[in-house]
Design a protein around this motif. Structure first.
Motif, short mmCIF file in Angstrom:
data_model
loop_
_atom_site.label_atom_id
_atom_site.label_comp_id
_atom_site.label_asym_id
_atom_site.label_seq_id
_atom_site.Cartn_x
_atom_site.Cartn_y
_atom_site.Cartn_z
N LEU A 97 39.03 0.21 23.66
CA LEU A 97 39.44 0.40 22.27
C LEU A 97 40.74 -0.31 21.90
O LEU A 97 41.18 -0.24 20.75
CB LEU A 97 39.58 1.90 21.97
N GLY A 98 41.38 -0.98 22.85
CA GLY A 98 42.63 -1.70 22.59
C GLY A 98 42.67 -2.98 23.39
O GLY A 98 41.80 -3.24 24.21
N PRO A 99 43.67 -3.83 23.15
CA PRO A 99 43.73 -5.11 23.87
C PRO A 99 43.81 -4.88 25.39
O PRO A 99 44.47 -3.96 25.85
CB PRO A 99 45.01 -5.76 23.35
N PHE A 100 43.12 -5.77 26.13
CA PHE A 100 43.10 -5.68 27.59
C PHE A 100 43.04 -7.08 28.17
O PHE A 100 42.11 -7.83 27.88
CB PHE A 100 41.90 -4.85 28.06
N LEU A 101 44.04 -7.44 28.96
CA LEU A 101 44.11 -8.74 29.60
C LEU A 101 43.90 -9.89 28.61
O LEU A 101 43.19 -10.85 28.89
CB LEU A 101 43.09 -8.83 30.74
N GLY A 102 44.50 -9.75 27.44
CA GLY A 102 44.42 -10.78 26.42
C GLY A 102 43.13 -10.77 25.62
O GLY A 102 42.90 -11.66 24.80
#
Length: 146
Positions: A97-102
């Motif tokens: 649900l949010g940014p992860f590893l760009g």
């Protein structure tokens, strides 16, 4: 004839601490408990380099994971300990649900296996951590790799 052996108090304390780390710190984001459970010189041997050493690194890792997967939960399957070491086998599940590893959120659910190995100091705080995660399955479930 059954022989009863006394419980190893340190091992039981360490298992309890490991459970609290995943239930309260990792799953609920309770970074206020980090100093209580992790030694200042902690080395997280399998974390990304900027998040590898010390309690501030643990806080950064928790923040990154809670931002990317705010509903993620650790499902503990098994835990064992001996001496100053506790090992846990678990599932990690949630939604991106949010940014992860760009990568922008995919809103996809995931569930994959992990194993964690922690060494504890005499004061009951974690001094070393090693993790084995099924990162390929995780990234495939998120649609980030084929």
């Amino acid at each position: 004839m059954t022989i009863s052996l006394p419980a190893d108090d340190a091992v039981e304390r360490n298992k309890h601490t490991m459970r609290r780390i995943y239930e309260l710190i990792m799953d609920q984001g309770r970074t206020d408990l980090i100093a209580e459970h992790f030694a200042p010189g902690l080395v997280n041997h399998t974390a990304p380099e900027p998040l590898r050493t010390g309690t501030e690194a643990v806080a950064g890792l928790v923040s990154m994971l809670r931002t990317a997967f705010p509903d993620a939960r650790t499902e503990i399957e098994d835990m064992t300990g001996a001496g100053d070491v506790v090992v846990m086998r678990n599932w990690y599940a949630g939604t991106h649900l949010g940014p992860f590893l760009g990568n922008a959120p995919t809103r996809r659910p995931f569930r994959f296996r992990q194993m964690h190995w922690m060494r504890f100091g005499a004061d009951g705080r974690v001094t070393d951590h090693w993790g084995v995660r099924d990162d390929v399955s995780h990234l495939q479930q998120l649609g980030l790799i084929g």
